[in-house]
Structure formats: C-alpha cells, structure tokens
Design a protein around this motif. Structure first.
Motif, PDB file in Angstrom:
ATOM      1  N   PRO A  68      -1.946 -43.003 -30.172  1.00 31.08           N
ATOM      2  CA  PRO A  68      -0.516 -42.691 -30.052  1.00 31.08           C
ATOM      3  C   PRO A  68       0.217 -43.817 -29.334  1.00 31.08           C
ATOM      4  O   PRO A  68      -0.179 -44.256 -28.263  1.00 31.08           O
ATOM      5  CB  PRO A  68      -0.513 -41.398 -29.220  1.00 31.08           C
ATOM      6  N   GLY A  69       1.289 -44.302 -29.955  1.00 27.22           N
ATOM      7  CA  GLY A  69       2.043 -45.405 -29.374  1.00 27.22           C
ATOM      8  C   GLY A  69       1.469 -46.767 -29.664  1.00 27.22           C
ATOM      9  O   GLY A  69       2.003 -47.785 -29.211  1.00 27.22           O
ATOM     10  N   GLY A  70       0.353 -46.812 -30.412  1.00 23.36           N
ATOM     11  CA  GLY A  70      -0.263 -48.085 -30.737  1.00 23.36           C
ATOM     12  C   GLY A  70       0.409 -48.748 -31.921  1.00 23.36           C
ATOM     13  O   GLY A  70       1.338 -48.212 -32.538  1.00 23.36           O
ATOM     14  N   PRO A  97      -8.817 -49.359 -34.550  1.00 26.16           N
ATOM     15  CA  PRO A  97      -8.462 -48.148 -33.805  1.00 26.16           C
ATOM     16  C   PRO A  97      -7.005 -48.102 -33.380  1.00 26.16           C
ATOM     17  O   PRO A  97      -6.521 -47.070 -32.915  1.00 26.16           O
ATOM     18  CB  PRO A  97      -9.358 -48.241 -32.567  1.00 26.16           C
ATOM     19  N   TRP A  98      -6.297 -49.214 -33.536  1.00 21.71           N
ATOM     20  CA  TRP A  98      -4.977 -49.354 -32.915  1.00 21.71           C
ATOM     21  C   TRP A  98      -3.965 -48.397 -33.531  1.00 21.71           C
ATOM     22  O   TRP A  98      -3.117 -47.848 -32.812  1.00 21.71           O
ATOM     23  CB  TRP A  98      -4.519 -50.804 -33.041  1.00 21.71           C
ATOM     24  N   ASP A  99      -4.026 -48.188 -34.847  1.00 19.83           N
ATOM     25  CA  ASP A  99      -3.104 -47.248 -35.486  1.00 19.83           C
ATOM     26  C   ASP A  99      -3.483 -45.804 -35.203  1.00 19.83           C
ATOM     27  O   ASP A  99      -2.689 -44.889 -35.463  1.00 19.83           O
ATOM     28  CB  ASP A  99      -3.076 -47.483 -37.003  1.00 19.83           C
ATOM     29  N   LEU A 108      -1.507 -50.668 -23.587  1.00 23.98           N
ATOM     30  CA  LEU A 108      -2.247 -49.444 -23.863  1.00 23.98           C
ATOM     31  C   LEU A 108      -3.134 -49.060 -22.677  1.00 23.98           C
ATOM     32  O   LEU A 108      -3.254 -47.880 -22.334  1.00 23.98           O
ATOM     33  CB  LEU A 108      -3.089 -49.616 -25.118  1.00 23.98           C
ATOM     34  N   CYS A 109      -3.752 -50.048 -22.056  1.00 18.55           N
ATOM     35  CA  CYS A 109      -4.580 -49.746 -20.886  1.00 18.55           C
ATOM     36  C   CYS A 109      -3.728 -49.174 -19.756  1.00 18.55           C
ATOM     37  O   CYS A 109      -4.110 -48.190 -19.107  1.00 18.55           O
ATOM     38  CB  CYS A 109      -5.309 -50.997 -20.419  1.00 18.55           C
ATOM     39  N   ALA A 110      -2.570 -49.789 -19.521  1.00 17.69           N
ATOM     40  CA  ALA A 110      -1.702 -49.317 -18.449  1.00 17.69           C
ATOM     41  C   ALA A 110      -1.212 -47.899 -18.728  1.00 17.69           C
ATOM     42  O   ALA A 110      -1.173 -47.048 -17.830  1.00 17.69           O
ATOM     43  CB  ALA A 110      -0.519 -50.268 -18.280  1.00 17.69           C
ATOM     44  N   GLU A 111      -0.838 -47.625 -19.978  1.00 13.95           N
ATOM     45  CA  GLU A 111      -0.320 -46.302 -20.324  1.00 13.95           C
ATOM     46  C   GLU A 111      -1.380 -45.214 -20.181  1.00 13.95           C
ATOM     47  O   GLU A 111      -1.042 -44.054 -19.926  1.00 13.95           O
ATOM     48  CB  GLU A 111       0.223 -46.321 -21.752  1.00 13.95           C
ATOM     49  N   HIS A 112      -2.641 -45.576 -20.340  1.00 11.98           N
ATOM     50  CA  HIS A 112      -3.709 -44.582 -20.251  1.00 11.98           C
ATOM     51  C   HIS A 112      -4.435 -44.615 -18.911  1.00 11.98           C
ATOM     52  O   HIS A 112      -5.413 -43.889 -18.708  1.00 11.98           O
ATOM     53  CB  HIS A 112      -4.713 -44.784 -21.391  1.00 11.98           C
TER      54      HIS A 112
END
Length: 467
Positions: free
Chosen positions: A336-338, A331-333, A79-83
């Motif tokens: 988006p994409g989590g 927060p994960w759900d 998630l960090c990489a995607e954002h």
C-alpha cells in the motif's frame, strides 16, 4: 548488561553515515568501459561533462541511470520509514562505496555483507554498523573482528557494531572462545542473532526448539543476543497466493521465535527484540507481518507482557532493480502506497557482425552481463551516422537475446511483417545495442567501474566496485 551510554551509541544514527565517494580514485587503460591512454582520476574524467559516446568511453560499458537510482533509494527509504522498520542494505550486490553512500545519506542503519571479506571492505569505507548476514566460523576472522572492536572502544576510536548469525553450537563456541576475556564494551559491540531457516533450505536452525537451545547457549557464553534473523526468500520461489502464504507463515514463525526469546528472558529487557529478514522479493509480506509489538504470555499461562519489535530489512538488489527477475517478483506494487522501482542498469555493446538474416552478434558476453537466471533483454539501438558518430538511442523492438559466449551475444531478430524492411537491415556493424539485465547480484562483479548517467547520456559519476 550494556550500559546506557553504550546502548545509545549502538542505536543512534551513525555520525559517519555519508561514506563519501572518492573523486581522487584512479582509473586507466586497464579499466573496462573506459578508453584511456594513461591513468586519470575520476574527477579528471568527469571534467567537461562527458557523454558515454565520447572518446573516454568504450564498449562494452555498464551504465546506471542517475534518476532511477535516486528514485529507488528514496522509495525504499520512504516505505521503511512509513512502516517503522530500519534498513541495512545488502551491499553484496554491487560492493560499491559510491552506491552505498546514496543509501547511507537516505538513512540506512548500516551495511549488510555476506562474508568476512566484504566486511573488511566496508570497514575501509568507514561504515560503523555492519550486519554480516551469515555464520562467522573462521577463528582468524573472529580474531580480526575482536581487534576491530577493541580499537573502536580504545581512546580515539570510532564507534563500531557488528551483527552476525549463529545456527550451531559449534558456531557459538567459536565466538565464545574468540571473545574470551574481552571487555564489556567490546562484547557489547557484537550482536549474535540466531538464524532460522526452512527444511531443505540453506543455513539456519529448523525449529523453534532448536532456536531456543541455541539462544540459551549464546547467553551462557556471555554474548549479546539482540534477537532472531532469517531469509524469507527460502520459503517460496514465486508470487502465487500459495507462495505468499508460505512467506507470511515463515515471517510469523520468526516472531514466534522472538516471543520465545522474550518469554525466557534471553534478550535484554531494556531493548526491543530484533527480528530481521531479507525484504527484497517479498518486502510486501515482510512489512505486513513483522512490525508491531509482541504480546508474550508467561510460561504456564502467566502474566502477559508486551515487547517492542525492532525490524531490520536487508534489501539490496532494489537499488538498481532490473528488467528480469526483480521486475517479475516486484513486491513494490503489492505494498500500500508503493510504486514500481525503476531499472537502472544497462550494458551497452557494439554490433560486431550481421552474418545472416535474423542474426546479430554483439560484443557482450558472460564476462559482462548476468545470465544465471535470465539472458539479457534488448532495449535500445544507437545507429552510426555517416560521420562515424552515434545517434541517440531509440527503442529496439522485435529482438531477443538467444545465447551468450564468453565475449559474444546472439541477438535474434524477428522476421519483418509483410511489406516492411527486415529489422536486420536497420542494424549494422558498428551500431550499439543497450541491454537490460536480470539479477543485479551477478552483474557488478564483472565490472570495476560503472558510469552513472543523466537522461542526456552525460556521465555524472563513475562508481567503483570492490569484489
């Protein structure tokens, strides 16, 4: 101004990021959760692929699910990489070299700590970037930090960078005096971020004007100002739409402060401005609000400039997640994409007594589990067989924790439906119950060792804590 070589050194991935665990670490008769007659190395205990029901282990015992840890670390890294944000995981949760090693291997920028004592601990792990997410106001600790930074730039030294907070002129003055006369290389290793808080909350200045005044003082003192920091969890306590809107407004306020710093030329022209937040309960909002370049209008409506933003999140409790507070905030759900994090921590305790119908007493207490937000959750039951061995765990339904003493846990069992046997007749002294916890940040300080386990109860690692 930091020279290009030094700037590269401070922003490239750490060459010692793996922070390997130590299989030669020693455990022994005094180690809670282990039943040893003499001191042994971790490698020795793990030889032969033991299971938690083997003789080397005892109750109560803290276990961490290996697959859940891997899942949580990989999900956070993705998630960090995607954002496009960096991650400095807060190690105050477990203070575990072995657990931080997993996060470092997944690409963590460095480790976040809460106080100077924790900073000194992670230095013994070889961590080259440490974020002290707090004010540093003890002259003795400032002197120690200067010595560490001086050693890092001396011949044969290894790179070291530390970020700290300020929220007062007094704090700036203490740092300024502590680093008076230091070389440019030493000063470049210290990042001083202005912390922004909320009215009625904890540390941090309360307004953009105050943040600007403090940033000017940091620069006037000759200290390096990477940007602005904050903790969005102070802005709200729940996940209602109103709560999430408050957190979003707070995050936008951090960007406004960063823009004010850029407008006045307070942050280096050749670096992205840093904006850092916690990113645990409200990671969805942080990822939605903080990334992206700033468009800064010059003073008096002058020329617009664009400045890249370097977002660093400090999420820590996600590593083990939980069956209570973290699961509720989740927060994960909402990303988006989590996908959901997996609860990894279970504390196992033996049934000591079933003194009356509907009540079970287990050998787990306040010294073994967190209880500041919620009581533990009963998850699993292992029953004794006729030979004194423990059967595989199965779900334990209809039981809830209703109280804790220092060494005892009160497990209340629901009345049995008509025509069926009471659940208490299925729970006997000697059985073992597995409990999920709430709020991992107050769990690990009660343990010196946790057993990392596979799906079949095999212990694949022993990770230590250093509180």
């Amino acid at each position: 101004m930091t020279d290009p070589t030094q700037a590269d050194r401070l922003t490239q991935p750490s060459t010692r990021a793996t922070v390997p665990a130590d299989p030669s670490a020693v455990v022994g008769p005094a180690t809670k959760g282990l039943r040893l007659d003499a001191e042994r190395t971790v490698a020795d205990v793990l030889a032969g692929s033991p299971r938690i029901t083997d003789d080397a282990f005892s109750w109560p015992l803290l276990t961490l699910d290996d697959a859940a840890l891997d899942h949580n670390v990989a999900l956070m890294a993705r998630l960090c990489a995607e954002h496009g944000v960096e991650h400095a995981p807060h190690v105050k949760t477990a203070m575990s070299r072995g657990l931080y090693a997993r996060q470092a291997r997944a690409g963590a920028w460095g480790a976040t700590v809460a106080n100077p004592a924790q900073l000194r601990v992670v230095r013994t792990w070889g961590v080259e970037r440490v974020f002290l997410a707090n004010e540093l106001v003890d002259p003795r600790e400032i002197a120690w930090l200067r010595r560490e930074l001086e050693a890092s730039v001396a011949p044969g030294g290894t790179p070291f960078e530390v970020w700290v907070y300020v929220d007062s002129i007094e704090g700036v003055g203490l740092l300024s005096r502590g680093f008076a006369g230091a070389s440019e290389d030493v000063v470049a290793g210290l990042g001083v971020l202005v912390e922004v808080g909320v009215p009625g909350g904890r540390t941090g200045v309360r307004s953009t004007a105050d943040a600007l005044g403090l940033a000017r003082a940091v620069r006037a003192a000759g200290l390096r100002l990477p940007g602005v920091a904050g903790y969005e969890g102070s802005a709200a306590g729940g996940t209602t739409p109103e709560d999430l809107a408050k957190v979003a407004a707070y995050c936008r306020g951090l960007r406004d402060v960063a823009a004010a710093f850029v407008r006045e030329g307070l942050v280096p022209d050749d670096e992205p401005v840093v904006v850092t937040a916690g990113g645990s309960s409200f990671l969805d909002v942080v990822l939605a609000e903080l990334p992206g370049p700033l468009t800064v209008v010059g003073t008096g409506g002058g020329t617009e400039t664009t400045r890249d933003v370097r977002v660093v999140v400090r999420s820590g409790a996600y590593l083990t997640h939980d069956h209570g507070f973290c699961a509720r905030m989740d927060p994960w759900d909402r990303i988006p994409g989590g996908e959901p994090m997996h609860a990894a921590a279970v504390v196992w305790g033996q049934v000591l007594s079933v003194p009356e119908p509907g009540l079970v007493l287990c050998g787990v207490g306040r010294r073994d589990v967190s209880y500041d937000i919620d009581l533990p959750t009963a998850l699993w039951l292992r029953t004794l067989d006729e030979n004194g061995g423990l059967r595989p765990a199965h779900d334990l339904a209809g039981a809830r924790v209703t109280g804790l003493n220092d060494q005892h846990l009160y497990l209340t069992v629901d009345p049995a439906p008509a025509g069926s046997a009471p659940v208490t007749t299925q729970i006997r002294p000697g059985d073992v119950v597995g409990f999920g916890i709430s709020h991992p940040c107050t769990l690990f300080d009660k343990w010196r060792v946790a057993a990392v386990v596979s799906d079949d109860d095999q212990v694949v690692d022993l990770v230590g804590t250093e509180f």
